[in-house]
Design an enzyme around this catalytic site. Structure first.
Site, short mmCIF file in Angstrom:
data_model
loop_
_atom_site.label_atom_id
_atom_site.label_comp_id
_atom_site.label_asym_id
_atom_site.label_seq_id
_atom_site.Cartn_x
_atom_site.Cartn_y
_atom_site.Cartn_z
CG ASN A 16 7.26 19.37 19.29
OD1 ASN A 16 7.05 20.56 19.48
ND2 ASN A 16 6.65 18.40 19.98
CG HIS A 108 8.75 17.28 29.97
ND1 HIS A 108 8.82 15.91 29.82
CD2 HIS A 108 7.98 17.50 31.05
CE1 HIS A 108 8.13 15.33 30.78
NE2 HIS A 108 7.60 16.28 31.54
CB ALA A 172 1.47 25.52 23.91
C1 GRF Z 1 5.75 15.95 22.76
O1 GRF Z 1 4.62 16.06 23.59
C2 GRF Z 1 6.99 16.33 23.50
O2 GRF Z 1 6.78 17.32 24.47
C3 GRF Z 1 7.38 15.04 24.18
O3 GRF Z 1 7.06 14.04 23.24
C4 GRF Z 1 6.03 14.50 22.38
C5 GRF Z 1 6.56 14.39 20.98
O4 GRF Z 1 5.58 14.65 20.03
N1 GRF Z 1 8.77 15.05 24.57
P1 GRF Z 1 6.00 14.76 18.50
O5 GRF Z 1 6.73 13.45 18.14
O6 GRF Z 1 6.89 15.95 18.34
O7 GRF Z 1 4.71 14.90 17.74
#
Ligand code: GRF
Length: 220
Positions: A16, A108, A172
């Site tokens: 992310n 989340h 998504a």
């Molecule tokens: C994601 O699924 C987010 O929704 C959750 O932790 C995960 C983090 O993934 N809070 P990344 O480290 O961004 O790949």
């Protein structure tokens, strides 16, 4: 246009974070990632920050208040105006959360308020829901709670396992988090009475069915 200074907090993979960096870099979001904080030295996401030339801070403090004090100091030094939690796996000090009220968001992997806490995708499969998704919300001291800014809906397929469903939701997430950041950076977002108002944006006009009618009947 003035760019909002964002601090991203991570603990791991950082996909992310990578999506946010890319969206800020291509000009679609009037923000800049001014700082990345990790509580783990081995967080793979730190590499994305390094490659983009973004300052990194490792805060490995286990004590919540000590962590908050260090974070405040470094966030202040870098002029951070908004915190984006992105896979940050530690519970934050309540005073810190209150100090950043309506200036800290989280993503989340469920349609909150369903499936708070760990393994949201596993919880969705166990519950047998036909749709799940992801949520960007403002952070409150209670875990995975707070005013909802944006959500994306993802179907659950009959043959899904946790890995497949997680990958579909993650794709998504990588679209939703930049959109949410863009709305904030453009100054369109206000929290009023624990609900979020967004100026100048429409909701999609759609109804999705799951199960949906097969194009070819399996009974044939
Ligand atoms: C994601 O699924 C987010 O929704 C959750 O932790 C995960 C983090 O993934 N809070 P990344 O480290 O961004 O790949």
């Amino acid at each position: 246009m003035r760019r909002l200074k964002v601090g991203v907090m991570i603990s791991g993979r950082g996909s992310n974070l990578a999506a946010l960096i890319a969206a800020c870099a291509d000009g679609s979001v009037p923000a800049e990632i001014a700082l990345v904080i990790s509580n783990r030295a081995d967080a793979a996401g730190l590499d994305y920050a390094a490659r983009a030339g973004i300052p990194r801070a490792l805060i490995a403090q286990n004590d919540r208040r000590a962590f908050a004090a260090e974070a405040e100091a470094v966030l202040g030094r870098h002029g951070v105006e908004l915190i984006a939690l992105a896979g940050f796996m530690r519970v934050l000090d309540t005073g810190f959360v209150e100090a950043w009220r309506d200036r800290m968001v989280n993503i989340h992997p469920s349609l909150l308020p369903a499936f708070r806490g760990l393994h949201a995708q596993r919880q969705a499969l166990a519950a047998g829901v036909r749709f799940t998704g992801c949520t960007v919300h403002f952070v409150r001291p209670e875990l995975d709670a707070g005013p909802i800014l944006a959500q994306a809906v993802v179907p659950v397929h009959p043959d899904d396992d946790e890995e497949r469903l997680s990958a579909r939701i993650l794709a998504a997430e990588h679209r939703l988090y930049p959109l949410a950041l863009r709305l904030i950076a453009e100054g369109r977002v206000r929290v009023i009475g624990e609900r979020v108002e967004i100026a100048g944006w429409q909701a999609p006009d759609l109804v999705a069915f799951n199960p949906c009618e097969p194009l070819v009947s399996s009974a044939d």
